[in-house]
Design a protein around this motif. Structure first.
Motif, PDB file in Angstrom:
ATOM      1  N   ARG A  39       5.894  -0.493 -12.589  1.00 58.08           N
ATOM      2  CA  ARG A  39       6.421   0.821 -12.711  1.00 58.08           C
ATOM      3  C   ARG A  39       6.270   1.704 -11.630  1.00 58.08           C
ATOM      4  NH1 ARG A  39       4.580   3.026 -18.571  1.00 58.08           N
ATOM      5  NH2 ARG A  39       2.761   1.849 -17.675  1.00 58.08           N
ATOM      6  N   SER A  40       4.965   1.104 -10.817  1.00 56.02           N
ATOM      7  CA  SER A  40       4.611   2.331  -9.704  1.00 56.02           C
ATOM      8  C   SER A  40       5.671   1.999  -8.642  1.00 56.02           C
ATOM      9  CB  SER A  40       3.234   1.553  -8.877  1.00 56.02           C
ATOM     10  OG  SER A  40       3.499   0.058  -8.630  1.00 56.02           O
ATOM     11  N   LYS A  41       6.717   0.983  -8.708  1.00 56.46           N
ATOM     12  CA  LYS A  41       7.731   0.663  -7.625  1.00 56.46           C
ATOM     13  C   LYS A  41       8.720   1.743  -8.005  1.00 56.46           C
ATOM     14  CE  LYS A  41       5.442  -2.480  -6.102  1.00 56.46           C
ATOM     15  NZ  LYS A  41       4.276  -2.617  -6.960  1.00 56.46           N
ATOM     16  N   THR A  42       8.785   1.991  -9.272  1.00 55.54           N
ATOM     17  CA  THR A  42       9.865   3.177  -9.682  1.00 55.54           C
ATOM     18  C   THR A  42       9.322   4.446  -9.284  1.00 55.54           C
ATOM     19  OG1 THR A  42      10.404   1.735 -11.746  1.00 55.54           O
ATOM     20  CG2 THR A  42      11.078   4.259 -11.634  1.00 55.54           C
ATOM     21  N   MET A  74       2.636  12.415 -11.809  1.00 53.94           N
ATOM     22  CA  MET A  74       1.754  13.088 -12.762  1.00 53.94           C
ATOM     23  C   MET A  74       1.569  12.333 -14.287  1.00 53.94           C
ATOM     24  SD  MET A  74       1.124  16.890 -11.867  1.00 53.94           S
ATOM     25  CE  MET A  74       0.265  16.986 -13.278  1.00 53.94           C
ATOM     26  N   ASP A  75       2.941  12.337 -14.693  1.00 49.12           N
ATOM     27  CA  ASP A  75       3.055  11.704 -16.312  1.00 49.12           C
ATOM     28  C   ASP A  75       2.397  10.198 -16.112  1.00 49.12           C
ATOM     29  OD1 ASP A  75       3.804  14.039 -17.220  1.00 49.12           O
ATOM     30  OD2 ASP A  75       5.931  13.517 -16.902  1.00 49.12           O
ATOM     31  N   PHE A  76       2.785   9.436 -14.966  1.00 53.69           N
ATOM     32  CA  PHE A  76       2.488   8.078 -14.764  1.00 53.69           C
ATOM     33  C   PHE A  76       0.917   8.118 -14.842  1.00 53.69           C
ATOM     34  CE2 PHE A  76       1.551   4.719 -11.866  1.00 53.69           C
ATOM     35  CZ  PHE A  76       1.858   3.564 -12.758  1.00 53.69           C
ATOM     36  N   LEU A  77       0.347   9.028 -14.107  1.00 50.00           N
ATOM     37  CA  LEU A  77      -1.071   8.882 -14.017  1.00 50.00           C
ATOM     38  C   LEU A  77      -1.855   9.327 -15.179  1.00 50.00           C
ATOM     39  CD1 LEU A  77      -1.553  10.560 -10.475  1.00 50.00           C
ATOM     40  CD2 LEU A  77      -1.858   8.021 -10.868  1.00 50.00           C
ATOM     41  N   TYR A  78      -1.394  10.005 -16.025  1.00 46.57           N
ATOM     42  CA  TYR A  78      -1.945  10.399 -17.156  1.00 46.57           C
ATOM     43  C   TYR A  78      -1.774   9.259 -18.185  1.00 46.57           C
ATOM     44  CZ  TYR A  78      -2.866  15.332 -16.389  1.00 46.57           C
ATOM     45  OH  TYR A  78      -3.365  16.490 -15.861  1.00 46.57           O
ATOM     46  N   THR A 120       0.833  -1.284  -0.013  1.00 44.95           N
ATOM     47  CA  THR A 120      -0.034  -0.072  -0.183  1.00 44.95           C
ATOM     48  C   THR A 120       0.829   1.283  -0.148  1.00 44.95           C
ATOM     49  OG1 THR A 120      -0.160   0.017   2.402  1.00 44.95           O
ATOM     50  CG2 THR A 120      -2.074  -1.119   1.133  1.00 44.95           C
ATOM     51  N   ASP A 121       1.993   0.974  -0.167  1.00 43.98           N
ATOM     52  CA  ASP A 121       2.978   2.300  -0.027  1.00 43.98           C
ATOM     53  C   ASP A 121       2.689   3.148  -1.311  1.00 43.98           C
ATOM     54  OD1 ASP A 121       4.515   1.769   1.973  1.00 43.98           O
ATOM     55  OD2 ASP A 121       6.092   0.679   1.195  1.00 43.98           O
ATOM     56  N   PHE A 122       2.304   2.691  -2.462  1.00 43.75           N
ATOM     57  CA  PHE A 122       2.035   3.480  -3.501  1.00 43.75           C
ATOM     58  C   PHE A 122       0.424   4.418  -3.376  1.00 43.75           C
ATOM     59  CE2 PHE A 122      -0.208   4.115  -7.613  1.00 43.75           C
ATOM     60  CZ  PHE A 122       0.634   5.039  -8.325  1.00 43.75           C
ATOM     61  N   LYS A 123      -0.038   3.730  -2.804  1.00 45.28           N
ATOM     62  CA  LYS A 123      -1.403   4.519  -2.364  1.00 45.28           C
ATOM     63  C   LYS A 123      -1.139   5.518  -1.430  1.00 45.28           C
ATOM     64  CE  LYS A 123      -4.347   0.119  -3.096  1.00 45.28           C
ATOM     65  NZ  LYS A 123      -5.093  -1.009  -2.369  1.00 45.28           N
ATOM     66  N   LYS A 124      -0.218   5.324  -0.391  1.00 41.68           N
ATOM     67  CA  LYS A 124       0.050   6.189   0.589  1.00 41.68           C
ATOM     68  C   LYS A 124       0.706   7.662  -0.117  1.00 41.68           C
ATOM     69  CE  LYS A 124       0.560   3.492   4.659  1.00 41.68           C
ATOM     70  NZ  LYS A 124       1.814   2.706   5.693  1.00 41.68           N
ATOM     71  N   LEU A 125       1.547   7.151  -0.982  1.00 44.98           N
ATOM     72  CA  LEU A 125       2.093   8.273  -1.754  1.00 44.98           C
ATOM     73  C   LEU A 125       1.016   8.992  -2.770  1.00 44.98           C
ATOM     74  CD1 LEU A 125       4.807   9.580  -3.025  1.00 44.98           C
ATOM     75  CD2 LEU A 125       4.630   7.925  -4.820  1.00 44.98           C
ATOM     76  N   ILE A 126       0.081   8.508  -3.260  1.00 49.41           N
ATOM     77  CA  ILE A 126      -0.772   9.241  -4.024  1.00 49.41           C
ATOM     78  C   ILE A 126      -1.589  10.070  -2.960  1.00 49.41           C
ATOM     79  CG2 ILE A 126      -2.871   8.871  -5.378  1.00 49.41           C
ATOM     80  CD1 ILE A 126      -0.462   8.221  -6.915  1.00 49.41           C
TER      81      ILE A 126
END
Length: 248
Positions: free
Chosen positions: A215-218, A229-233, A177-183
């Motif tokens: 790629r979310s780990k990167t 932002m670029d990743f989310l787009y 859940t680290d990625f979710k925390k970052l978001i």
């Protein structure tokens, strides 16, 4: 007729050239009606940037449809896609939302206690109490005590293993859940509905979709808002295509 046509073409050409020309616009960044200084103002389209002054004011060259990004450490970033009308008004007002404060880590320190002194009198008292409790063997009368006592060593070891397993499971879940925390910590909630044009009920599913991408780990390693932002787009385009294919 030809003169009128040429005049009309010249007028539209002039208007087009004006719209394509960079213009210096002025604006102000606030939060709860208070000016914010040292906010990074980035024209993502033109790759230029500036900072707000002590009054929260800034000036930057822009064209219509340029994307302006506003960054400050303790605030959610703000994105603004400029229209020609906003450029002509030349008075951009940006309201930034402060991030929720994170709880400080709890530090556990070792506390040393004085050694407990045991005297012979105390030992005799304990022994006498034990002898009384053992009378159940001979009288058959239960006095409410446990004769053989509990194996606290065995129970303690079991509890230790239980907590160890829980800790490992918690660690495993946390890494997922680290990625979710970052978001949650860096991306404002309205970004998904306003900029990515997602429905409110699609937000959590979209974040899960992004989290599943290796790629979310990167993104976690670099922790850069622009990269995020670029990743989310990019993921949003894939998400919409997948959703369209599912409907068909």
């Amino acid at each position: 007729m030809k003169v009128k046509l040429l005049t009309t073409i010249s007028f539209f050409t002039y208007q087009l050239s004006i719209s394509q020309t960079e213009k210096l616009v002025h604006g102000k960044v606030i939060s709860n009606n208070n000016p914010l200084n040292k906010v990074e103002v980035i024209n993502k389209t033109a790759k230029t940037s500036t900072r707000t002054n002590d009054l929260g004011e800034f000036s930057i060259l822009v064209r219509a449809k340029d994307s302006l990004l506003f960054f400050s450490k303790d605030y959610f970033f703000k994105r603004l896609k400029l229209t020609q009308e906003e450029i002509d008004q030349n008075n951009i007002l940006v309201n930034m939302i402060i991030k929720p404060e994170e709880l400080d880590e709890v530090v556990v320190t070792a506390i040393k206690f004085d050694k407990i002194k045991i005297f012979q009198h105390d030992i005799d008292t304990i022994k006498f109490t034990k002898d009384i409790s053992s009378l159940q063997k001979y009288t058959g009368v239960y006095n409410g005590t446990i004769t053989n006592g509990m194996d606290f060593t065995r129970i303690g070891t079991g509890l230790l293993n239980l907590f160890k397993n829980d800790k490992e499971e918690l660690k495993k879940k946390t890494s997922q859940t680290d990625f979710k925390k970052l978001i949650a910590a860096s991306i404002p909630s309205d970004f998904f509905t306003r900029d990515l044009k997602l429905k409110p009920e699609e937000k959590e599913l979209f974040i899960e979709f992004c989290d599943a991408d290796p790629r979310s780990k990167t993104i976690l390693e670099h922790n850069n808002v622009l990269t995020t932002m670029d990743f989310l787009y990019a993921k949003n385009e894939m998400f919409k295509k997948l959703k369209a294919e599912t409907k068909n």
